[in-house]
Structure formats: C-alpha cells, structure tokens
Enzyme design. Structure first.
Site, PDB file in Angstrom:
ATOM      1  N   VAL A 258       0.841  -1.197   0.000  1.00 61.88           N
ATOM      2  CA  VAL A 258       0.000   0.000   0.000  1.00 61.88           C
ATOM      3  C   VAL A 258       0.874   1.244   0.000  1.00 61.88           C
ATOM      4  O   VAL A 258       1.784   1.378   0.822  1.00 61.88           O
ATOM      5  CB  VAL A 258      -0.920   0.013   1.232  1.00 61.88           C
ATOM      6  N   LYS A 259       0.599   2.144  -0.932  1.00 58.45           N
ATOM      7  CA  LYS A 259       1.332   3.416  -0.958  1.00 58.45           C
ATOM      8  C   LYS A 259       0.589   4.437  -0.107  1.00 58.45           C
ATOM      9  O   LYS A 259      -0.596   4.692  -0.323  1.00 58.45           O
ATOM     10  CB  LYS A 259       1.442   3.946  -2.393  1.00 58.45           C
ATOM     11  N   LEU A 260       1.326   4.996   0.847  1.00 57.09           N
ATOM     12  CA  LEU A 260       0.793   6.083   1.669  1.00 57.09           C
ATOM     13  C   LEU A 260       1.651   7.321   1.404  1.00 57.09           C
ATOM     14  O   LEU A 260       2.884   7.214   1.301  1.00 57.09           O
ATOM     15  CB  LEU A 260       0.885   5.737   3.159  1.00 57.09           C
TER      16      LEU A 260
END
Ligand code: E4P
Length: 226
Positions: free
Chosen positions: A82-84
């Site tokens: 997941v890219k945050l």
C-alpha cells in the site's frame, strides 16, 4: 538492484516482464487514470502478470480513511504493497497499518528526514521522488545517497525504492548510491536497453559478414532449427 516498472499499463508490464527484468510494479492514482479502465480490473491483471510487490496507492487524505483503504487494498492480494503519502496524515496512518502487518511503500519522499521517520515506523519501502525534486530544486541523486547512508548507519530494514525516474541517468545514480530498487517507466526502460552505438556496431559486423560467399556463410549455421 530490483527493477520495478512504474506504470498501470498491462501491455507494457507484460512486455518487460517477458524480458525477465521486472521484480515488481508501482502504480499511483495518476497512472491508473491514464489507463481509463476499471481500476480493480487493472490491479487484478497486474498481480497475475508479475509475482512480486505491486504498489497501489490510497486516495484519501484523512488518516482514518487511509487506514481503511490500506486494509482493503492489502486484502485484495498478498503481493499488494500500500502506498501512503508522506504528509502528516500519512505518517499517522503508517504507524497504524504497519502494526497490522500491512506492507507500505511510503511515497512522495522529498527529504532524508521524512525517510528517517518512515523507517523508524517500519515502512517496507520509501520512495524518494528524484526527478520531481530536480524539477523545482536540485539534489535528487544526493537524496538517495543520504537515505541509503542513514539506513546503513542504523541498520533499518526499510528499502529505498528510487522513484520518479524520469531519465535513465537517474537509474544509474540510484544504482551507484546503493538503492535497493528503482521504479522505472517503460520509456526509460527502453532507453536503458537501447544504445545507438550497439546498433551501429552490429550493422557494421553484418555488412562485412555479407561479403562471405554464400556457401561459407551457410556452413556455420547448417542444422539450425527455429
Ligand atoms: C512511483 O511510485 C511514483 O508514483 C512515480 O515514480 C512518480 O513518477 P513521476 O514523478 O514521473 O510522475
């Protein structure tokens, strides 16, 4: 250095995966929008093409909602990272989701201090945006060196994923600095593969080869099967 491909275009991903170069894929909301397809279909296709980390980005800017989106994305496939975003709410969300065992690519990193804090929270990857930094300032390549050095000092397990690789020189800088991975758009991968001098050299060799009599040429390749 691991090579990730920076696109949501499944034809390009397939093409370079078939060449054996690709260890993972990174997408972002803009790359997804470029495809103008149903987003979930694109992600399902990508995880079927590349058996490696596939980065998919949250689209909210509120920490609680980011956590919810991150959980959902991570549940889609075991290879999803997941890219945050490296904004205050992103750090808050990172601290929560890492403790839930979700792999995170902490993205849009522009300073070594952001990378230091993300590693302290246990991000799986940080993505320094080298090309974009150089558009407004300088020091894209140096940023990678700084982060690699800091991580080496303290033995952080977070991997440096050089991003915004807008030309092939950046990939060389990333490799020289010891980045663990670089995520590279298809056009830059193409530029890395090609050299005009390679083609010119080959043309010269084949031109000379043609001066051999037919029988002499054929003898070398007798028995070749398609
Ligand atoms: C990858 O994770 C990034 O989203 C991407 O490398 C950004 O590249 P750009 O700055 O060329 O848009």
């Amino acid at each position: 250095m691991k090579i990730f491909i920076d696109t949501a275009n499944v034809e390009e991903i397939t093409r370079y995966a078939n060449m054996g170069f690709i260890d993972g894929v990174t997408t972002n909301p803009a790359l997804m929008a470029t495809e103008q397809r149903t987003a979930i279909d694109v992600i399902k296709e990508i995880v079927g093409i590349v058996d490696g980390p596939i980065s998919v980005e949250v689209v909210s800017t509120d920490a609680a909602r980011m956590v919810a989106e991150a959980r959902h994305l991570a549940s889609l496939h075991e290879n999803i990272v997941v890219k945050l975003p490296a904004i205050p709410a992103g750090f808050e969300a990172l601290n929560v989701v890492i403790q839930q065992g979700i792999k995170v690519n902490f993205t849009m990193i522009y300073t070594a201090n952001q990378a230091l804090l993300a590693a302290k929270l246990g991000a799986t990857y940080v993505s320094p945006f080298v090309g974009r930094l150089d558009v407004t300032s300088t020091g894209g390549a140096e940023l990678i060196e700084e982060i690699v050095t800091i991580y080496d000092h303290y033995g952080f397990e977070t991997q440096v994923l050089a991003a915004s690789m807008r030309n092939s020189i950046y990939v060389k800088f990333a490799a020289l600095a010891g980045a663990h991975a670089a995520t590279i758009p298809p056009a830059v991968l193409k530029a890395m593969i090609e050299s005009e001098m390679s083609q010119i050299s080959l043309d010269g060799f084949l031109e000379q080869w043609e001066t051999l009599p037919e029988a002499s040429k054929a003898s070398l390749f007798d028995g070749v099967e398609e």
